[in-house]
Design a protein around this motif. Structure first.
Motif, PDB file in Angstrom:
ATOM      1  N   LEU A   1       0.713  18.972   2.109  1.00 26.11           N
ATOM      2  CA  LEU A   1      -0.273  18.091   2.734  1.00 26.11           C
ATOM      3  C   LEU A   1      -0.519  16.819   1.931  1.00 26.11           C
ATOM      4  N   ALA A   2       0.361  16.528   0.986  1.00 27.77           N
ATOM      5  CA  ALA A   2       0.227  15.293   0.202  1.00 27.77           C
ATOM      6  C   ALA A   2       0.352  14.059   1.082  1.00 27.77           C
ATOM      7  N   ILE A   3       0.997  14.194   2.231  1.00 27.23           N
ATOM      8  CA  ILE A   3       1.202  13.059   3.124  1.00 27.23           C
ATOM      9  C   ILE A   3      -0.129  12.492   3.614  1.00 27.23           C
ATOM     10  N   VAL A   4      -1.201  13.300   3.583  1.00 30.36           N
ATOM     11  CA  VAL A   4      -2.527  12.814   3.969  1.00 30.36           C
ATOM     12  C   VAL A   4      -2.908  11.603   3.126  1.00 30.36           C
ATOM     13  N   PHE A   5      -2.553  11.624   1.832  1.00 31.75           N
ATOM     14  CA  PHE A   5      -2.880  10.515   0.937  1.00 31.75           C
ATOM     15  C   PHE A   5      -1.706   9.556   0.761  1.00 31.75           C
ATOM     16  N   LEU A   6      -0.497  10.082   0.786  1.00 38.40           N
ATOM     17  CA  LEU A   6       0.666   9.219   0.578  1.00 38.40           C
ATOM     18  C   LEU A   6       0.833   8.211   1.709  1.00 38.40           C
ATOM     19  N   ALA A   7       0.509   8.624   2.941  1.00 32.97           N
ATOM     20  CA  ALA A   7       0.761   7.768   4.105  1.00 32.97           C
ATOM     21  C   ALA A   7      -0.513   7.394   4.848  1.00 32.97           C
ATOM     22  N   ASP A   8      -1.668   7.515   4.205  1.00 36.35           N
ATOM     23  CA  ASP A   8      -2.900   7.120   4.871  1.00 36.35           C
ATOM     24  C   ASP A   8      -2.876   5.605   5.143  1.00 36.35           C
ATOM     25  N   THR A   9      -3.529   5.202   6.216  1.00 33.74           N
ATOM     26  CA  THR A   9      -3.537   3.786   6.601  1.00 33.74           C
ATOM     27  C   THR A   9      -4.867   3.158   6.213  1.00 33.74           C
ATOM     28  N   PRO A  10      -4.882   2.292   5.189  1.00 39.19           N
ATOM     29  CA  PRO A  10      -6.131   1.621   4.810  1.00 39.19           C
ATOM     30  C   PRO A  10      -6.533   0.592   5.869  1.00 39.19           C
ATOM     31  N   PRO A  11      -7.811   0.206   5.912  1.00 39.30           N
ATOM     32  CA  PRO A  11      -8.206  -0.894   6.797  1.00 39.30           C
ATOM     33  C   PRO A  11      -7.359  -2.137   6.499  1.00 39.30           C
ATOM     34  N   HIS A  12      -6.918  -2.824   7.532  1.00 39.33           N
ATOM     35  CA  HIS A  12      -6.013  -3.955   7.328  1.00 39.33           C
ATOM     36  C   HIS A  12      -6.213  -5.006   8.407  1.00 39.33           C
TER      37      HIS A  12
ATOM     38  N   ASP B   1      -7.158  -3.292   2.609  1.00 39.56           N
ATOM     39  CA  ASP B   1      -8.325  -2.972   1.794  1.00 39.56           C
ATOM     40  C   ASP B   1      -7.903  -2.024   0.673  1.00 39.56           C
ATOM     41  N   GLN B   2      -8.329  -2.297  -0.541  1.00 30.15           N
ATOM     42  CA  GLN B   2      -7.953  -1.483  -1.701  1.00 30.15           C
ATOM     43  C   GLN B   2      -9.136  -0.750  -2.313  1.00 30.15           C
ATOM     44  N   SER B   3     -10.177  -0.546  -1.528  1.00 28.40           N
ATOM     45  CA  SER B   3     -11.348   0.160  -2.050  1.00 28.40           C
ATOM     46  C   SER B   3     -11.093   1.657  -2.211  1.00 28.40           C
ATOM     47  N   VAL B   4     -10.160   2.214  -1.441  1.00 34.20           N
ATOM     48  CA  VAL B   4      -9.844   3.649  -1.528  1.00 34.20           C
ATOM     49  C   VAL B   4      -8.488   3.873  -2.188  1.00 34.20           C
ATOM     50  N   TYR B   5      -7.489   3.091  -1.814  1.00 30.06           N
ATOM     51  CA  TYR B   5      -6.134   3.247  -2.361  1.00 30.06           C
ATOM     52  C   TYR B   5      -5.661   1.939  -2.991  1.00 30.06           C
ATOM     53  N   ILE B   6      -4.934   2.082  -4.098  1.00 28.64           N
ATOM     54  CA  ILE B   6      -4.224   0.926  -4.637  1.00 28.64           C
ATOM     55  C   ILE B   6      -3.026   0.619  -3.748  1.00 28.64           C
ATOM     56  N   SER B   7      -2.310   1.682  -3.377  1.00 28.53           N
ATOM     57  CA  SER B   7      -1.200   1.521  -2.438  1.00 28.53           C
ATOM     58  C   SER B   7      -0.852   2.864  -1.825  1.00 28.53           C
ATOM     59  N   THR B   8      -0.353   2.817  -0.596  1.00 27.77           N
ATOM     60  CA  THR B   8       0.229   3.978   0.071  1.00 27.77           C
ATOM     61  C   THR B   8       1.568   3.517   0.634  1.00 27.77           C
ATOM     62  N   ILE B   9       2.359   4.452   1.145  1.00 24.74           N
ATOM     63  CA  ILE B   9       3.633   4.016   1.729  1.00 24.74           C
ATOM     64  C   ILE B   9       3.377   3.146   2.963  1.00 24.74           C
ATOM     65  N   THR B  10       2.235   3.340   3.606  1.00 24.16           N
ATOM     66  CA  THR B  10       1.887   2.519   4.769  1.00 24.16           C
ATOM     67  C   THR B  10       1.647   1.072   4.366  1.00 24.16           C
TER      68      THR B  10
END
Length: 566
Positions: A37-48, A122-131
């Motif tokens: 279930l790592a994909i939940v964080f790896l591929a999450d879509t930040p606000p953009h 938006d980088q408030s939650v993630y620095i980067s995801t694959i998305t």
């Protein structure tokens, strides 16, 4: 073998040998919990939103108004568009002329264009995801659920291949080979230069994940005694899987970059390789291959660890009845060779498929729930702990068929109720969703162990592999159930709830295995309603005196895994 439990009863249930096997095998599935279930964080879509180049000479008013407003489908609120902007050529012209947006210029008449210069995230939650790194949004948003589907396609392939390989070459060999594959390819995946390479590595990781999980599960249930086996197959492995699942949001909370997160998930895998010298091969499997001396050596080692004097002869020649069938090479075709095993297999494939759709769709949906994604994922993981404990209670004292029916039907009912909750009562809807996941998770644990009881030793790993393969078709589809939210928030819950409740009713057709001796050959299997009974499994004197000891107290006599899962 029919009297395998009797011949090895002198070892006891919970000596040092059994404790070692129990805990070491459980520990090996912790990485599966955070990998699947790592994909939940790896591929999450930040606000953009569309990127407006900083070098353009725009006034502050026009820079703030360069993104058109759209009505959000879920809340009805006006939000900045994620996939469009006003045509920059016109916006720049208006800015140079000193015109004000909404005052001098009617924005509804300004032409729009796509995000030609990319997006800003938006980088408030993630620095980067694959998305965010590969812009898997707007016209490319279909790649996001496909990423999960590629992973589960690898799981599907592993389910199809690994079971037969484990039945042929051994549970232990297959387990450690696939642990290595999962670890190495997760490490390589962290350095993926493109989405295509990432998906290719993810496919192989999925293959390794399910293969080592099933092999470890079958290995433990074939080594451990009846009472301990029930705990291992329903609660032990699953609780350690849930522990890995719980560690995932904690690790993701501190590591916000997807590449570093993958490195953190991969490196612990190397710690498991030295366990090769502490985890034995399955004596049951060795006996089914005619390798009696090797099986006896492992049992004698277990007796030594438990400080018990073994008898001079452990496996007598009288046990070699039906040896031609036990040493015969079996394959996936044997699951369809007779009406009885065919109907059992088809029904189990349907149940596994549906349970997997609901389990993974609900797990992957945590990123879409109201509130913090890390907390929601942790809550989703925590809800599995009491579910696995309940699965052990059900398996210890309740009929298998009834346990499976109740958990599936209740899970489907809770999911169907979500559509009746008003939109402003968010927390009640989340509570119903988590309760539904609790019931589905319980059924997932039950169906793994139940499946192992229904199939014989000579086909158990292959059968579990094919059931898991059928389930992976569900897991491949699951991300697209969540994708249906873009059309209607209630639609995924209606589909999942209806399917789960219906399959719960159909599960009542499966044969009961509670209190029945575990089959070692195809002729020993329980019969499906409407199919002719095969030669009955001759019970031993001990089984006649204590009919529930072999399965209700011990649960599985040689059982299997959760995936779950997997």
């Amino acid at each position: 073998m029919a009297d395998y439990e009797v011949q090895t009863a002198f070892l006891g249930e919970w000596g040092r040998f059994q404790q070692q096997v129990f805990f070491l095998l459980c520990v090996t599935v912790i990485p599966n919990g955070f990998t699947i279930l790592a994909i939940v964080f790896l591929a999450d879509t930040p606000p953009h939103r569309c990127l407006v180049p900083a070098h353009l000479n725009l006034s502050a008013a026009w820079r703030n108004s360069s993104i058109p407003l759209e009505t959000e489908s879920q809340t009805g609120a006006l939000v900045p568009s994620k996939c469009a902007r006003y045509r920059l050529k016109d916006v720049l012209s208006f800015s140079e002329k000193g015109l004000l947006p909404g005052v001098d210029v009617n924005l509804s008449n300004v032409p729009k264009e796509g995000c030609l210069d990319g997006w800003e995230y938006d980088q408030s939650v993630y620095i980067s995801t694959i998305t965010s790194e590969w812009d898997l949004v707007c016209d490319d948003r279909w790649k996001n659920p496909l990423t999960s589907s590629v992973f589960f396609s690898g799981v599907l392939t592993g389910s199809f291949i690994s079971g037969q390989l484990a039945d042929r070459y051994g549970r232990k060999v297959m387990m450690f080979v696939t642990i290595t594959v999962q670890t190495v390819f997760t490490l390589i995946q962290a350095f993926s230069p493109s989405w295509t390479v990432f998906c290719a590595m993810f496919f192989v990781v999925g293959y390794g994940k399910i293969s080592n999980y099933i092999s470890a599960f079958v290995l433990g249930t074939e080594i451990l005694g009846p009472r301990v086996r029930t705990i291992f197959s329903t609660a032990g492995m699953n609780l350690f899987f849930a522990l890995g699942y719980m560690l995932l949001p904690i690790l993701a909370f501190f590591i916000r970059d997807w590449r570093m997160l993958l490195l953190g998930l991969a490196l612990p895998g190397f710690l498991y390789l030295p366990l090769w010298w502490y985890i034995p091969e399955s004596p049951r499997w060795l006996l089914s291959q005619g390798r009696v001396q090797e099986a006896e050596a492992i049992v004698r080692y277990a007796a030594k660890r438990n400080k018990i004097e073994p008898p001079p002869v452990i496996f007598s020649f009288s046990q070699k009845e039906n040896q031609s069938e036990r040493t015969k090479t079996h394959n996936i075709c044997d699951l369809l060779c007779s009406p009885n095993i065919r109907w059992i297999s088809l029904m189990l494939w349907l149940v596994w498929n549906t349970v997997t759709i609901s389990y993974f769709a609900l797990s992957l949906n945590t990123a879409n729930l109201h509130g913090n994604v890390h907390f929601n994922t942790l809550l989703s993981a925590l809800i599995e702990i009491p579910a696995y404990i309940l699965s052990w209670v059900l398996f210890r004292w309740c009929p298998r068929r009834l346990s499976l029916f109740l958990t599936l039907f209740m899970g489907g009912s809770f999911l169907l109720l979500i559509q009746c909750i008003p939109a402003n009562m968010i927390y009640i809807a989340i509570t119903l969703e988590m309760t539904g996941k609790f019931a589905v998770t319980t059924s997932f644990a039950v169906i793994y162990a139940y499946t192992a009881e229904l199939y014989p030793t000579v086909l158990r790993n292959t059968a579990l592999g094919t059931c898991s393969m059928a389930a992976r078709i569900g897991s491949i589809i699951a991300p697209y159930f969540i994708y249906l939210r873009s059309y209607s928030i209630s639609l995924p819950y209606i589909l999942m709830g209806s399917l789960t409740a219906l399959v719960g009713l159909l599960s009542l057709l499966l044969p009961e295995s509670y209190g029945m001796p575990l089959p070692d050959t195809i002729t020993h299997m329980q019969h499906f309603p409407g199919c002719c009974k095969k030669t009955p499994y001759v019970t031993t004197k001990t089984e006649e005196e204590h009919p529930n000891e072999s399965m209700s107290e011990g649960g599985l006599q040689t059982s299997t895994v959760t995936d779950i899962q997997l």
